[in-house]
Design an enzyme around this catalytic site. Structure first.
Site, short mmCIF file in Angstrom:
data_model
loop_
_atom_site.label_atom_id
_atom_site.label_comp_id
_atom_site.label_asym_id
_atom_site.label_seq_id
_atom_site.Cartn_x
_atom_site.Cartn_y
_atom_site.Cartn_z
N SER A 157 1.06 -1.24 -0.02
CA SER A 157 0.06 -0.03 0.07
C SER A 157 0.90 1.23 -0.10
O SER A 157 0.45 2.18 -0.24
CB SER A 157 -1.01 0.10 1.20
OG SER A 157 -0.19 -0.36 2.58
N GLU A 165 -9.02 -9.97 3.94
CA GLU A 165 -9.40 -8.70 3.55
C GLU A 165 -10.64 -8.61 2.93
O GLU A 165 -11.18 -9.39 1.96
CB GLU A 165 -8.46 -8.13 2.67
CG GLU A 165 -8.64 -6.64 2.16
CD GLU A 165 -7.58 -5.83 1.44
OE1 GLU A 165 -6.34 -6.40 1.53
OE2 GLU A 165 -7.74 -4.90 1.30
O1 KIV Z 1 -0.39 -3.44 1.75
C1 KIV Z 1 -1.11 -3.38 2.74
O2 KIV Z 1 -1.38 -2.32 3.33
C2 KIV Z 1 -1.91 -4.48 2.92
C3 KIV Z 1 -2.90 -4.46 4.01
C4 KIV Z 1 -4.36 -3.72 3.43
C5 KIV Z 1 -3.25 -5.81 4.58
O3 KIV Z 1 -1.87 -5.58 2.41
#
Ligand code: KIV
Length: 271
Positions: free
Chosen positions: A52, A189
């Site tokens: 993310s 998720e």
């Molecule tokens: O990349 C991320 O932040 C994630 C979370 C949403 C679990 O995979």
């Protein structure tokens, strides 16, 4: 005394013990030294250096563009900021899907070049061979099922996954396969809370939910969302604990004002 409180360094083993003791596991994302220091210092169990970062650090629309080198940069910055928590690093899109040798090579780079403690990758049966190979090399693996953002162009939407029985069945099977392949935990998720409950109760390893209800063994949020740094993303599952966007805007406006009005720096703020 809780498992979490008596632990000096959180390991994958600690998380198993927490599940067995019914103690909830806390996980947040972080991507840099300074926030890792705050989050670890506050007592979090796990920091996820999530892909993310592609969205919240680099401003991309999806998680797909972030590279392995960029993930290594973020993860090594985080590692320098922590003393106690377990650090999980996402394998980015394209660094593990093509074959299990490439997957292992990517995981080895993460471990060698960042000092991270474990890796996470998305998917079920399709990535099983890679998971087995990475686990055999001694690298702890966290799985990720349900809404897997690296597959957004296959799904076409960020809506709740596994509402239909066929997809829910695949998720149940995948969760078992990941456990058998040696994953130490699984992120669930954006799936129905009832399905997350069933899966969590059927596994020995912990589940960490995001938008998957209260019955998972732990919870994860993206730091920028829960601190209100990024205020445009407001899904139902998100609890926003602060509005840093507003606070920072106010502070910057005040600074601009003070400089323009020749109020800053004053006599005590100079040499
Ligand atoms: O990349 C991320 O932040 C994630 C979370 C949403 C679990 O995979």
């Amino acid at each position: 005394m809780s498992v979490q409180k008596e632990i000096k360094k959180v390991t994958t083993n600690t998380l198993q013990k927490m599940k067995a003791a019914g103690e909830k596991i806390t996980m947040l994302t972080a991507y840099d030294f300074s926030f890792a220091r705050i989050i670890d210092g506050a007592g979090i169990d796990v920091i996820l250096v999530g892909d993310s970062a592609s969205n919240v650090m680099a401003g991309h629309e999806t998680t797909l563009p972030i590279t392995l080198d960029q993930m290594i940069y973020h993860a090594s910055s985080v590692i320098r900021g922590i003393d106690r928590c377990l650090v999980v690093v996402d394998l980015p899109f394209g660094s593990y899907q093509s074959n299990s040798d490439i997957a292992l090579a990517s995981a080895v780079r993460i471990m060698k070049e960042t000092g991270g403690h474990s890796i996470k990758l998305e998917g079920g049966e399709e990535v099983l061979e890679s998971i087995r190979k990475i686990v055999s090399a001694g690298i702890p693996v966290m799985g990720h099922l349900g809404l897997t953002p690296q597959s957004i162009y296959k799904f076409g939407t960020y809506a709740v996954r596994a509402k239909e029985e066929a997809e829910a069945d695949k998720l149940r099977r995948d969760a078992k396969l990941l456990e058998e392949a040696g994953c130490f935990a699984i992120v669930l998720e954006k799936i129905p809370a009832s399905l997350a409950k069933e899966v969590s109760e059927g596994l020995h390893i912990p589940t960490i939910g995001i938008g998957a209800g209260p019955h998972c063994d732990g919870q994860v949020l993206v730091m920028h969302d829960m601190l209100g740094i990024n205020t445009e993303f407001k899904p139902r599952f998100l609890r926003q604990y602060l509005n840093i966007h507003e606070m920072a805007t106010h502070a910057v406006k005040q600074y601009i004002h003070d400089v323009k009005e020749k109020d800053f720096p004053n006599e005590t703020e100079q040499y």
